[in-house]
Scaffold this active site. Sequence first.
Site, PDB file in Angstrom:
ATOM      1  N   MET A 151      17.644  55.319  48.023  1.00  0.00           N
ATOM      2  CA  MET A 151      19.091  55.381  47.870  1.00  0.00           C
ATOM      3  C   MET A 151      19.763  54.029  48.106  1.00  0.00           C
ATOM      4  SD  MET A 151      19.423  58.279  46.719  1.00  0.00           S
ATOM      5  CE  MET A 151      18.869  59.984  46.686  1.00  0.00           C
ATOM      6  N   ARG A 152      19.289  53.011  47.382  1.00  0.00           N
ATOM      7  CA  ARG A 152      19.910  51.686  47.492  1.00  0.00           C
ATOM      8  C   ARG A 152      19.938  51.015  46.124  1.00  0.00           C
ATOM      9  NH1 ARG A 152      20.993  50.008  52.358  1.00  0.00           N
ATOM     10  NH2 ARG A 152      20.071  51.266  53.987  1.00  0.00           N
ATOM     11  N   ASN A 170      13.470  54.452  37.650  1.00  0.00           N
ATOM     12  CA  ASN A 170      14.118  55.367  38.598  1.00  0.00           C
ATOM     13  C   ASN A 170      14.208  56.750  37.972  1.00  0.00           C
ATOM     14  OD1 ASN A 170      15.682  56.184  40.909  1.00  0.00           O
ATOM     15  ND2 ASN A 170      17.539  56.019  39.658  1.00  0.00           N
ATOM     16  N   GLY A 192      10.373  62.761  49.716  1.00  0.00           N
ATOM     17  CA  GLY A 192       9.215  62.238  48.990  1.00  0.00           C
ATOM     18  C   GLY A 192       8.450  63.273  48.178  1.00  0.00           C
ATOM     19  N   HIS A 251      16.540  60.285  38.136  1.00  0.00           N
ATOM     20  CA  HIS A 251      17.838  60.788  38.603  1.00  0.00           C
ATOM     21  C   HIS A 251      18.000  62.239  38.149  1.00  0.00           C
ATOM     22  CE1 HIS A 251      21.889  60.664  40.089  1.00  0.00           C
ATOM     23  NE2 HIS A 251      22.268  61.254  38.961  1.00  0.00           N
ATOM     24  N   ASN A 259       8.795  63.767  44.987  1.00  0.00           N
ATOM     25  CA  ASN A 259       8.376  63.074  43.761  1.00  0.00           C
ATOM     26  C   ASN A 259       7.195  62.153  44.046  1.00  0.00           C
ATOM     27  OD1 ASN A 259      10.154  63.535  41.237  1.00  0.00           O
ATOM     28  ND2 ASN A 259      11.592  63.539  42.946  1.00  0.00           N
TER      29      ASN A 259
END
Length: 214
Positions: free
Chosen positions: A89-90, A106, A11, A108, A13
């Site tokens: 992560m889903r 999101n 966490g 990445h 971010n």
Amino acid sequence: MNIAVFASGKGTNFQAIIKAVQKGKIKARLTLLVCDNPDAFAIKRAQKADIKVALVKRDDFVSRRDFENKITGYLKESKIELIVLAGFMRMFSPEFAREYKGRVINIHPSLLPSFKGIHGIKDAFDYGVKITGVTVHFVDEQMDHGEIISQAPVKIEERDTLQTLELKIHKLEHRLYPDVIRLFVEGKLSQTRQAYLPYLITKKDPSAPFGRSG
Ligand code: GAR
């Protein structure tokens, strides 16, 4: 605007977003943390910042739809208008992706579409690319996929190790993500590319990935 962050792990971010909201850089309410991992440190960060935690474990549900319906219930209850995935992560079902289209973003740790998946930094490093980076994008039902909102580059130097590269990437993520969220909250993002000015890295910024000589 009410924001929910979804996280499964450390966490960092999430923490950067908490800080940006607390400092008033993002003028919105960080209302909810959705977490699928009871051991995630993100939960402690939420508790410290007095943010409601919805712990929803996938194993507690037979189908993905049931799992998502539980999450959707929390989102509706908290009147969430923006979902921020930060190390969640889903993947979502097409139904979920459709319902929240344009309202889920999101981050990445690579320049998508290269190096999708859970090891974006390591995969880029191992491949030997000379430039990698960070991507923020709208989310659809595919993994690390959807319209790109912003990207920022990170140069991989000869002297870089995986660890130094990870540090550079995370530092950049913690700047880029709050910036993009702020733009969303201010209504300056939309599904159309033209509505968004790219994230600029200037030579004058010493913490920029390319440094002063960039
Ligand atoms: C971040 O580096 C984020 O880009 C990555 O997970 C990390 C979460 O770190 N996300 C993905 O790889 C998505 N495919 P954090 O929990 O410290 O914010």
